[in-house]
Scaffold this motif. Structure first.
Motif, PDB file in Angstrom:
ATOM      1  N   ARG A 181       3.537   6.909 -13.510  1.00 23.76           N
ATOM      2  CA  ARG A 181       4.094   8.096 -13.485  1.00 23.76           C
ATOM      3  C   ARG A 181       5.855   7.924 -13.670  1.00 23.76           C
ATOM      4  NH1 ARG A 181       4.220  13.627 -13.058  1.00 23.76           N
ATOM      5  NH2 ARG A 181       1.900  13.584 -12.745  1.00 23.76           N
ATOM      6  N   ALA A 182       6.309   7.059 -12.731  1.00 25.73           N
ATOM      7  CA  ALA A 182       8.025   7.020 -13.190  1.00 25.73           C
ATOM      8  C   ALA A 182       8.357   6.421 -14.425  1.00 25.73           C
ATOM      9  CB  ALA A 182       8.365   5.937 -12.103  1.00 25.73           C
ATOM     10  N   GLU A 209       8.003   9.256 -16.920  1.00 24.17           N
ATOM     11  CA  GLU A 209       8.988  10.318 -16.926  1.00 24.17           C
ATOM     12  C   GLU A 209      10.398   9.805 -17.530  1.00 24.17           C
ATOM     13  OE1 GLU A 209       8.922  11.392 -12.649  1.00 24.17           O
ATOM     14  OE2 GLU A 209       7.363  12.817 -12.883  1.00 24.17           O
ATOM     15  N   ALA A 210      10.513   8.400 -17.140  1.00 26.80           N
ATOM     16  CA  ALA A 210      11.779   8.108 -17.921  1.00 26.80           C
ATOM     17  C   ALA A 210      11.712   7.995 -19.348  1.00 26.80           C
ATOM     18  CB  ALA A 210      11.991   6.411 -17.341  1.00 26.80           C
TER      19      ALA A 210
END
Ligand code: ADP
Ligand code: ADP
Length: 226
Positions: free
Chosen positions: A118-119, A122-123
């Motif tokens: 997820r991180a 999102e980036a």
């Protein structure tokens, strides 16, 4: 390097019935790495059919589809789905964004479906939105965006999983001419920045003129235009 290689593609709808419609009758088309090809044709000529076959959403009656050098025709449904998710990004005339999710979430979700953490997803969404000038709109839902903004988000979503090939069907066909010009510029900048290959169907000869090469779909075959 050839990213998309179509050889002898044939397609007839309702084959073997009185309503049979022969749409593609021996399409040969190659798109090289980093090349942006415009496909022009009148409505009903078979552009959508060809894009769907190239993007593994539909199957041909005969011929070969190679993506990044690999033959796709023999693959089963699971193999085709995997190859499509990895290799191809789609853009349509209409954005098809999910209405209950924000712009950023619409770009994150296809990455999660491809097992991106997820991180990182999102980036990447933030980076893509910034590249089309929409950082301020990341938290907005599609209904809160203008037509041009919606379409720019759709471009970002198509590129979310870093495909080798972008397939676009009249990507600015719903926009007024001025917006169409700006939004097409954003698409070309994204494509050039990432070195992506693209096959873009359009009626707009001004837009076609801005691509590397123009082909025409005529009587079920591809003819080199420029
Ligand atoms: P374009 O995108 O150039 O407008 P399409 O690929 O959508 O062309 O359609 C080409 C031709 O095939 C048209 O005559 C259309 O009516 C027909 N066609 C498209 N999809 C189907 C289908 N699922 N069943 C039967 N005929 C179809
Ligand atoms: P049109 O070409 O008539 O403008 P749209 O732009 O509404 O059609 O696009 C809808 C098309 O999306 C359908 O023709 C369908 O074949 C195609 N499609 C089906 N499954 C998927 C998918 N998983 N991802 C992207 N497009 C899909």
């Amino acid at each position: 390097d050839v990213v998309l290689d179509l050889r002898g593609i044939e397609k007839t709808y309702n084959k073997g019935t009185p309503g049979a419609v022969s749409v593609l009758s021996g399409v040969d088309l190659r798109v090289k790495a980093g090349e942006v090809v415009a496909m022009v044709a009148p409505s009903g000529a078979g552009k959508s059919t060809l894009l769907h076959i190239a993007g593994l959403l539909d199957t041909a009656d005969a011929g070969q589809v190679l993506l990044s050098g690999r033959e796709m025709v023999g693959l089963g449904d699971a193999g085709r789905t995997t190859a499509r998710r990895r290799e191809v990004g789609f853009v349509y005339q209409f954005h098809h964004l999910l209405p209950e999710f924000t712009a950023a979430e619409n770009i994150v979700l296809p990455q999660l479906a491809n097992a991106v953490p997820r991180a990182a997803a999102e980036a990447r969404a933030a980076e893509l939105l910034a590249s089309v000038g929409l950082t301020e709109r990341a938290g907005h839902r599609p209904s809160q965006l203008s037509g041009g903004e919606q379409q720019r988000v759709a471009f970002c979503r198509a590129l979310a999983n870093e495909p080798a090939l972008l397939l676009a069907d009249e990507p600015t066909g719903n926009l007024d001419p001025a917006t169409s010009d700006t939004v097409f510029g954003a698409l070309m900048a994204l494509v050039r920045d990432t070195g992506l290959s693209a096959l873009i169907a359009t009626h707009n000869m001004d837009l076609a003129a801005r691509m590397d090469r123009v082909v025409r779909l005529d009587a079920g075959r591809i003819v080199q235009e420029r």
